[in-house]
Design an enzyme around this catalytic site. Structure first.
Site: not given
Length: 495
Positions: A60, A91, A181, A183, A238, A240
């Site tokens: 954050g 972090c 991090h 990720e 679309g 979705d």
């Protein structure tokens, strides 16, 4: 799909405002482990109701010393220790663990941002697996504060090239922390670290599969929608809305009623193409409405894009209301539910970061909803995709036998070409020019074998004139712009 009903091991991410939080969620799901993200300041009940096996505290932008710095709820430490939940702080999350358990975090003398080399200084680490003392790797740092004193029982297992604490752990209490991090792609061995932590340290099972999601969601829809209830869905053409409608249709059959509206702002031959997919391939019950004259007459002379959106939204609602009323006359009862293709990024993006001063409720972004529907319709929502990312929706669509070419279609905005024609969309033949340019552009990308590598490609009618040469004559004519961007999930993009 409700989070509480997911049978696989849940990894819960508590979000403290990191720009990378959604990446943590995605990386873990890529390992066939179900993960969810909620606000870092969520109540203890919100956490315990989800019954997580592992909790990850995100990074954050805050300092743990700031008076308004977000913290996890009272009782959090007791809960995870009594229930044997493994906790990984990343972090800011690492610093929060240290400060909460009696250690000390200070303002760093050498603040670390960007690429940094770290070195493993401990054997048999729960974070670094078979890495031996002295092994090094590049990681992505982003912190100003640093750990100066560890809580009792913790040890440092890696340090940065500047000597700052890079990783800590206390296996007996099941607390672990990474100052960097793992990720992000800038930490090349980050996925290996997450994989070892989840599978070897926490004992998580990689048993979250899209087939299970489909079966579970069908079961939920069947139990939610009464045996005599009817459901309506607005199909945009679309991915979705189509996947959501196909899933609901598989659950309740022709008690689903879909509407597809041609607003005069669609791409080249869009109506014919999507209706062919709906009717011939998916066998969805779809009513097609040609309302192009209605929309375009209302848009005549309008140049402000936000006004265009509101006009299009208002007219769509009127058509949708007429459709619902006609359906009520035909059925002898009002439809009870509305299907929406809301995705998980819509939920994540709608949650204000902790410490922002706003509430943390997960409200869906308004432009993903059929907003402004008449109050007397009182439709209850079915959002079968609300915990999935776009690539997961496409994987689900593949299982549902939706044609692959349709699933790979690039996203298209709700207001259609109205926001891709700058200025009055009804002026001259601007729309027709744009349709043809867009079709040539997209087909050229497909012919070059690049379509699937691009997240979204489109043409824009700029509404300006420029000089040029065509044949042997100088011309003064309209300009179009071509754009293409890459992305993995539509949350960040690059040209």
């Amino acid at each position: 799909m409700e989070a509480q009903k997911v049978k696989s091991d849940l990894v819960l991410i508590l979000d403290f405002g990191s720009q990378y939080t959604h990446l943590i969620t995605r990386r873990i799901r890529a390992l066939s482990v179900f993960s969810l993200c909620i606000s870092g300041t969520s109540s203890l009940k919100s956490i315990t109701d989800l019954n997580p096996r592992v909790i990850i505290l995100s990074g954050g932008p805050h300092s743990v010393h700031a008076p308004d710095a977000p913290v996890f709820c009272d009782g959090f430490i007791d809960f995870v220790e009594k229930n044997g939940v493994h906790v990984l702080g990343i972090c800011y999350g690492l610093q929060l663990i240290v400060q909460s358990l009696g250690g000390t975090v200070k303002i760093g003398e050498k603040q670390e941002y960007g690429k940094m080399n770290i070195e493993v200084i401990s054997e048999n680490s729960g974070l670094f697996g078979d890495k031996v003392k002295g092994d090094k790797q590049d990681v992505w740092m982003s912190h100003g504060d640093e750990v100066s004193k560890l809580p009792d029982g913790f040890k440092v297992v890696a340090v940065s090239q500047q000597g700052a604490v890079a990783a800590i752990e206390n296996p007996s209490r099941k607390f672990y922390g990474l100052q960097y991090h793992p990720e992000v792609t800038h930490s090349p061995q980050g996925m290996e670290t997450l994989r070892y932590f989840l599978f070897d340290v926490c004992g998580i099972n990689a048993d979250w599969k899209m087939e299970d999601v489909m079966n579970e969601e069908i079961s939920v829809i069947k139990s939610t929608v009464g045996p005599d209830d009817h459901v309506i869905c607005a199909l945009s053409g679309g991915v979705d809305s189509t996947v959501a409608a196909t899933l609901v249709h598989k659950a309740i059959g022709d008690r689903l009623h879909c509407i597809f509206v041609d607003n005069g702002l669609l791409r080249y031959k869009e109506r014919e193409r999507v209706m062919d997919t709906f009717e011939q391939h998916l066998h969805l019950p779809v009513t097609s409405v040609d309302a192009s004259e209605q929309f375009l007459s209302e848009l005549k002379g309008v140049v402000d894009p936000e006004k265009k959106r509101k006009i299009i939204g208002k007219n769509f609602i009127c058509i949708f209301d007429d459709f619902a009323q006609e359906l009520e006359k035909k059925l002898g009862k009002k439809p009870a539910y509305l299907v929406q293709g809301t995705l998980y990024p819509d939920v994540i993006e709608s949650c204000p970061p902790p410490g922002s001063g706003r509430n943390h409720s997960h409200t869906i972004k308004s432009h993903h909803n059929v907003g402004g529907l008449p109050k007397d319709m009182k439709l209850k929502l079915i959002e079968p995709l609300k915990l999935l990312f776009k690539d997961e929706v496409r994987a689900l669509g593949k299982i549902l036998d939706i044609p692959e070419g349709f699933l790979k279609r690039h996203p298209f905005p709700g207001p259609g070409l109205a926001v891709r024609v700058l200025g009055d969309v009804t002026e001259g033949n601007h729309l027709e020019i744009l349709r043809q340019v867009d079709e040539i552009f997209i087909q050229s990308i497909k012919d070059a074998g690049l379509y699937d590598e691009i997240w979204q490609a489109f043409a824009v009618f700029l509404g300006i004139l420029s000089v040029g040469v065509q044949g042997d004559q100088r011309t003064h004519s309209h300009v179009v712009s071509l754009r293409a961007v890459t992305s993995r999930d539509g949350m960040t993009a690059d040209w």
